[in-house]
Scaffold this active site. Structure first.
Site, mmCIF file in Angstrom:
data_model
loop_
_atom_site.group_PDB
_atom_site.id
_atom_site.type_symbol
_atom_site.label_atom_id
_atom_site.label_comp_id
_atom_site.label_asym_id
_atom_site.label_seq_id
_atom_site.Cartn_x
_atom_site.Cartn_y
_atom_site.Cartn_z
ATOM 1 N N HIS A 141 0.812 -1.238 0.000
ATOM 2 C CA HIS A 141 0.000 0.000 0.000
ATOM 3 C C HIS A 141 0.839 1.278 0.000
ATOM 4 C CE1 HIS A 141 -3.590 -2.321 0.690
ATOM 5 N NE2 HIS A 141 -3.201 -2.741 1.890
HETATM 6 O O1 V1P Z 1 -9.749 0.645 7.542
HETATM 7 C C1 V1P Z 1 -8.709 1.281 7.691
HETATM 8 C C2 V1P Z 1 -8.625 2.794 7.710
HETATM 9 C C3 V1P Z 1 -8.751 3.407 9.055
HETATM 10 N N1 V1P Z 1 -9.993 4.078 8.618
HETATM 11 C C4 V1P Z 1 -9.977 5.490 8.692
HETATM 12 C C5 V1P Z 1 -9.847 3.487 7.307
HETATM 13 N N2 V1P Z 1 -7.538 0.671 7.847
HETATM 14 C C6 V1P Z 1 -7.356 -0.761 7.866
HETATM 15 C C7 V1P Z 1 -6.004 -1.036 7.208
HETATM 16 C C8 V1P Z 1 -5.803 -2.429 6.738
HETATM 17 C C9 V1P Z 1 -4.395 -2.580 6.158
HETATM 18 C C10 V1P Z 1 -4.124 -3.905 5.480
HETATM 19 C C11 V1P Z 1 -2.666 -3.991 5.069
HETATM 20 C C12 V1P Z 1 -2.299 -5.167 4.179
HETATM 21 O O2 V1P Z 1 -2.963 -5.121 2.945
HETATM 22 C C13 V1P Z 1 -0.789 -5.156 3.819
HETATM 23 C C14 V1P Z 1 0.162 -5.211 4.931
HETATM 24 O O3 V1P Z 1 -2.646 -6.387 4.782
HETATM 25 C C15 V1P Z 1 -7.371 -1.208 9.283
HETATM 26 C C16 V1P Z 1 -8.120 -2.228 9.857
HETATM 27 C C17 V1P Z 1 -9.074 -3.118 9.199
HETATM 28 N N3 V1P Z 1 -9.757 -3.944 9.973
HETATM 29 O O4 V1P Z 1 -9.220 -3.104 8.017
HETATM 30 N N4 V1P Z 1 -6.657 -0.650 10.271
HETATM 31 C C18 V1P Z 1 -6.938 -1.333 11.411
HETATM 32 N N5 V1P Z 1 -7.821 -2.311 11.157
HETATM 33 C C19 V1P Z 1 -6.362 -1.024 12.701
HETATM 34 C C20 V1P Z 1 -6.904 -1.603 13.854
HETATM 35 C C21 V1P Z 1 -6.331 -1.288 15.098
HETATM 36 C C22 V1P Z 1 -5.248 -0.415 15.169
HETATM 37 C C23 V1P Z 1 -4.736 0.146 14.017
HETATM 38 C C24 V1P Z 1 -5.287 -0.156 12.789
HETATM 39 ZN ZN ZN Z 2 -3.884 -7.308 3.524
#
Ligand code: V1P
Ligand code: ZN
Ligand code: CA
Length: 383
Positions: A141
């Site tokens: 990303h």
């Molecule tokens: O959904 C979001 C952002 C935060 N919102 C404003 C939208 N972020 C996700 C990011 C997922 C990243 C995936 C990376 C990969 O593709 C490659 C390494 O796997 C996110 C999520 C989720 N459930 O999608 N961030 C978090 N959870 C999160 C939870 C706790 C603390 C920090 C981040």
């Molecule tokens: Zn992923």
């Protein structure tokens, strides 16, 4: 199955970095995978005659600016938890939101992750390896001037840029549950790199990757997206992956391939929503290995850490073609040797990721009253 010369890159410091309490990304999973790999009788994996075990040099700031801006790389090399607010203009620049914290050692972590992928590309470029592995890479990303989705430096883009010095065409395949947006964007207008991402689409991070996004200008037709729904099973995945890749290999004829093996597409992942077993996931490695085209295997997502370790250990065995020594042919799993993290693998202590009983929504028959419910996403258009 014929022999492949495999390079396995691992930096023993990688597991000591932490994104912070409560953050789902755990670099420790790479150490767990390494410990599991190391626990098998040495001749099977780590000291296999076809495997070279290497510690990659750390990537320099200068190498990173082959893709990222000088300003962003300079920022990353200096940022600490203490200077974060001041250096990001109170969180409006470079690192946005809670996904990408300025954790202790973030710069060193980036130099390890990118260093492994750059070193992998070097081995492939020199012709000294047929397959090169960096489980600390795959951070798809990261953008030119910004971190995104737990990714700060796009090690994949850096590795592809290096491969392009030697090879006319490079194929990038991404089986992480999320869209490989950073890599797609970097090569959206070129016909020398084809990107192909399989991912969950619809109310899911990062929100991009529809079938309609196919590249621009000279690159039109050289970006391929396979948007999927919840519960993807081994059978459904194979029924899409195999024909799509067969066609790409025949038409695009890549001279080198990078496979991003994000393990959040496995069943039971904390952030993912697919239902792949370890074998369903590893099928992608074995499938691409068959073609005898230089191949780089990278990590990526994966948030149920015990399953990430299992899958990347098994896929290391697939690279060597010895997976049946770990899991007997036709069986779901195999005995696991004692290892540093043995208790994490209970209650069965086996090398296996089993499917659960969730519905494979990709198979739901189209309901004329629900426009979301079309099976269209299972027949992607290929140039
Ligand atoms: O959904 C979001 C952002 C935060 N919102 C404003 C939208 N972020 C996700 C990011 C997922 C990243 C995936 C990376 C990969 O593709 C490659 C390494 O796997 C996110 C999520 C989720 N459930 O999608 N961030 C978090 N959870 C999160 C939870 C706790 C603390 C920090 C981040
Ligand atoms: Zn992923
Ligand atoms: Ca993907």
């Amino acid at each position: 199955m014929s022999k492949r010369r495999v390079s396995y890159f691992y930096d023993p410091d990688v597991g000591s970095y932490t994104y912070g309490l409560g953050h789902p990304m755990k670099p420790h999973r790479i150490l767990m995978a390494h410990e599991l790999i190391s626990s098998y009788p040495p001749h099977l994996l780590l000291s296999h005659p076809s495997l070279t075990h290497l510690r990659p040099p750390r990537a320099s700031a200068e190498r990173m600016t082959a893709f990222h801006t000088d300003e962003y790389v300079h920022f990353l090399s200096r940022v600490t938890p203490e200077t974060m607010d001041e250096l990001t203009g109170r969180g409006t620049q470079f690192l946005v939101g809670d996904d990408n914290p300025a954790f202790e050692g973030v710069w060193e972590f980036c130099t390890i992750s990118a260093g492994g992928s750059i070193a992998a590309a070097k081995r492939i470029n020199e012709g000294s390896s047929d397959i090169a592995i960096n489980w600390a890479g795959g951070l798809h990303h990261a953008k030119k001037r910004e971190a995104s989705g737990f990714c700060y430096i796009n090690d994949i883009v850096l590795a592809i840029l290096d491969l392009l010095r030697v090879f006319p065409r490079v194929l990038y395949v991404d089986i992480d549950c999320h869209h490989g947006d950073g890599v797609e964007e970097a090569f959206y207008t070129t016909d020398r790199v084809m990107t192909c991402s399989f991912h969950k689409y619809g109310e899911y991070f990062p929100g991009t990757g529809t079938q309609e996004d196919r590249g621009r200008g000279k690159g039109r037709g050289y970006a391929l997206n396979v948007p999927l729904k919840d519960g993807m099973s081994d059978e459904t995945f194979k029924s899409v992956f195999d024909p799509v890749l067969e066609r790409i290999l025949a038409v695009f004829r890549p001279a080198a391939i990078i496979l991003q093996c994000g393990a959040d597409s496995l069943s039971g992942d904390k952030l993912g929503c697919f239902n792949l077993t370890m074998q369903g996931h590893a099928h992608c490695t074995s499938f691409l290995r068959k073609f005898d085209i230089p191949l780089i295997l990278l990590g990526g997502g994966g948030y149920t850490v015990k399953n990430v370790a299992r899958a990347w250990c098994y896929e290391t065995a697939c690279a060597l073609g010895v997976q049946h020594e770990l899991v007997p042919m036709g069986e779901e799993g195999g005995m696991m040797p004692w290892n540093e993290y043995f208790e994490w693998f209970g209650p069965r202590y086996r090398l296996e990721v089993v499917k659960n009983n969730m519905e494979d929504v990709n198979l739901r028959i189209a309901d004329p009253h629900d426009s979301e419910d079309t099976p269209d996403n299972l027949s992607p258009r290929i140039p």
